[in-house]
Scaffold this active site. Structure first.
Site, PDB file in Angstrom:
ATOM      1  N   SER A 179       0.796  -1.226   0.000  1.00 49.40           N
ATOM      2  CA  SER A 179       0.000   0.000   0.000  1.00 49.40           C
ATOM      3  C   SER A 179       0.829   1.276   0.000  1.00 49.40           C
ATOM      4  CB  SER A 179      -0.970   0.001   1.176  1.00 49.40           C
ATOM      5  OG  SER A 179      -0.325  -0.362   2.369  1.00 49.40           O
ATOM      6  N   HIS A 207      -5.303  -3.531  -2.831  1.00 48.15           N
ATOM      7  CA  HIS A 207      -4.999  -2.577  -3.909  1.00 48.15           C
ATOM      8  C   HIS A 207      -4.923  -3.223  -5.289  1.00 48.15           C
ATOM      9  CE1 HIS A 207      -4.128   0.638  -1.028  1.00 48.15           C
ATOM     10  NE2 HIS A 207      -3.621  -0.328  -0.297  1.00 48.15           N
ATOM     11  N   LYS A 239     -11.476   0.545  -2.011  1.00 46.18           N
ATOM     12  CA  LYS A 239     -10.493   1.104  -2.939  1.00 46.18           C
ATOM     13  C   LYS A 239     -11.059   1.073  -4.357  1.00 46.18           C
ATOM     14  CE  LYS A 239      -7.388   0.782   0.671  1.00 46.18           C
ATOM     15  NZ  LYS A 239      -6.903  -0.113   1.710  1.00 46.18           N
TER      16      LYS A 239
HETATM   17  C1  LIG Z   1      -6.893  -0.298   3.089  1.00 52.37           C
HETATM   18  C2  LIG Z   1      -6.285  -1.608   3.422  1.00 52.37           C
HETATM   19  C3  LIG Z   1      -6.872  -2.470   4.355  1.00 52.37           C
HETATM   20  C4  LIG Z   1      -8.040  -2.042   5.192  1.00 52.37           C
HETATM   21  O1  LIG Z   1      -9.216  -2.081   4.491  1.00 52.37           O
HETATM   22  P1  LIG Z   1     -10.434  -1.200   5.010  1.00 52.37           P
HETATM   23  O2  LIG Z   1     -11.606  -1.773   4.331  1.00 52.37           O
HETATM   24  O3  LIG Z   1     -10.130   0.198   4.637  1.00 52.37           O
HETATM   25  O4  LIG Z   1     -10.482  -1.400   6.504  1.00 52.37           O
HETATM   26  C5  LIG Z   1      -6.311  -3.707   4.521  1.00 52.37           C
HETATM   27  N1  LIG Z   1      -5.200  -4.076   3.851  1.00 52.37           N
HETATM   28  C6  LIG Z   1      -4.597  -3.270   2.980  1.00 52.37           C
HETATM   29  C7  LIG Z   1      -3.372  -3.742   2.269  1.00 52.37           C
HETATM   30  C8  LIG Z   1      -5.103  -2.007   2.749  1.00 52.37           C
HETATM   31  O5  LIG Z   1      -4.482  -1.181   1.914  1.00 52.37           O
END
Ligand SMILES: *Cc1c(COP(=O)(O)O)cnc(C)c1O
Length: 396
Positions: A179, A207, A239
């Site tokens: 991320s 992602h 995302k």
């Molecule tokens: C954003 C993210 C999460 C968390 O997901 P949410 O639905 O925002 O709680 C988990 N793992 C990764 C790699 C992320 O980038």
């Protein structure tokens, strides 16, 4: 009066280290252009990689479902909060990812914490990439299993750790796309090592889902792997899918075990059914319309070639996450401020989110950006870098 002195001193320390975090209030929908504090800004820091957060069909699906099903789900999945819309989404996700079943969670954070802590225990070993997302680390800590971190994307280091530690069960955990760096895990090699050592493999593709793979299936398909090669797959909706929530995909035994044992699944209210309906609509767009992925690829290419012409230090990333590493926190903050003065929003990412000495501007690109907007970003970056040089030469 409550004595908050330990908190006030921690806050003062954070302030002094220039690590104080602040929230920006945005006054518009998530889009290529947003308004914050009355300022119109070109937005290069959202995770809405395909521009679906504000897509009319996704919005309409939410509205229609809310009209029919109301807003709150009213209960947890195991009591009576599990609606047909949740169920349809689970079935669509299982088919999409090539797994027998899928299970919804309210957030990705909860999915990661819930899955790891349900699967391993004292006597087991969790092996995690050094740069894994905080929610994966927290899940590992909560599980009570022993913990080993291997060097980033380094299969040799992973293999060493697997051989070093005896355990009842070993669980390898990695982000699909990292991320804060934007690079992709070597899933082919990791899957082979997992099989060889009889270890379980879990990939968090927050992602990658929507952006990678021929139809947006994510990093697993992009690597040419089949669903079963990654027996525990996490995806999130916040995302590229543009909604909210998360899922785990896997086989019958895995999903049934999570329903029984994953506490963040059991002891929480089911996501609103209208969110499930919106996610179904967005999943359909992801699967059937590849032009957004194509457009995103073009923007990534445009940005990378423009930034390297400016002499900026990019990372080995082919994804929508394009960090510019500047090193110290102050420089990252300054650059971000100089960009904001030019109506461009790029957040500075500082420790402890990233390792000390690797503060960066985290540029994220989206299919909703036009070619012109990416050029505006590049021009603004050029100006901001010059400004930085001018101010530092004044100080020296
Ligand atoms: C954003 C993210 C999460 C968390 O997901 P949410 O639905 O925002 O709680 C988990 N793992 C990764 C790699 C992320 O980038």
């Amino acid at each position: 009066m409550t004595d908050w002195s330990r908190l006030t001193s921690r806050l003062a320390q954070r302030q002094q280290q220039q690590l104080m975090r602040q929230r920006n209030t945005i006054e518009t929908a998530q889009n290529a252009e947003i308004v914050s504090n009355g300022q119109k800004l070109l937005n290069f820091c959202s995770n809405d990689y395909l521009g679906l957060a504000n897509h009319p069909q996704v919005v309409a699906a939410l509205q229609q479902a809310a009209a029919e099903y109301g807003v709150g789900s009213g209960a947890s999945h195991l009591v009576n909060g599990h609606s047909t819309l949740h169920h349809q989404l689970e079935e669509a996700l299982a088919a999409f990812t090539g797994h027998q079943r899928a299970l919804l969670f309210s957030t990705g954070y909860m999915a990661n914490v819930g899955v790891i802590s349900a699967l391993v225990d004292k006597g087991d070993l969790v092996l995690q990439d050094k740069l894994n997302h905080a929610s994966l680390i927290d899940g590992g800590l909560l599980s009570g299993a022993r913990f080993a971190r291997y060097l980033h994307n380094d299969v040799v280091s992973l293999t060493q750790k697997l051989q070093q530690h005896q355990a009842n069960q070993q669980l390898i955990v990695t982000d699909g796309v990292f991320s804060m760096d934007g690079d992709i895990a070597p899933l082919n090699e990791i899957a082979a090592v997992a099989k060889q050592h009889n270890a379980w493999l879990m990939v968090d593709d927050a992602h990658g889902i929507g952006c990678l793979g021929p139809n947006g299936e994510g990093a697993v398909a992009e690597a040419g792997l089949a669903g079963e090669d990654v027996p525990i797959l996490i995806g999130t909706f916040g995302k590229a899918l543009g909604t909210a929530g998360a899922f785990v995909a896997g086989d019958e035994v895995l999903i049934e075990s999570l329903i029984q044992f994953a506490r963040p699944y059991i002891y929480t209210t089911a996501m609103p059914p209208a969110i499930a309906a919106a996610t179904l609509a967005s999943l359909k767009l992801v699967q059937t319309e590849s032009f957004r992925r194509e457009k995103l690829k073009q923007r990534i290419h445009q940005f990378r070639s423009g930034a390297s012409q400016l002499g900026l230090q990019l990372m080995e990333s082919t994804t929508a996450i394009q960090p510019i590493v500047v090193g110290d926190t102050e420089t990252a903050l300054k650059l971000s401020q100089f960009l904001k003065a030019q109506d461009i929003l790029v957040t500075a990412i500082r420790p402890p989110t990233v390792p000390t000495g690797t503060a960066r501007l985290r540029v994220t690109l989206s299919a909703s950006h036009s070619e012109r907007q990416v050029n505006q970003l590049l021009d603004a970056l050029a100006k901001a870098c010059k400004q930085l040089k001018d101010t530092s030469s004044q100080l020296n």
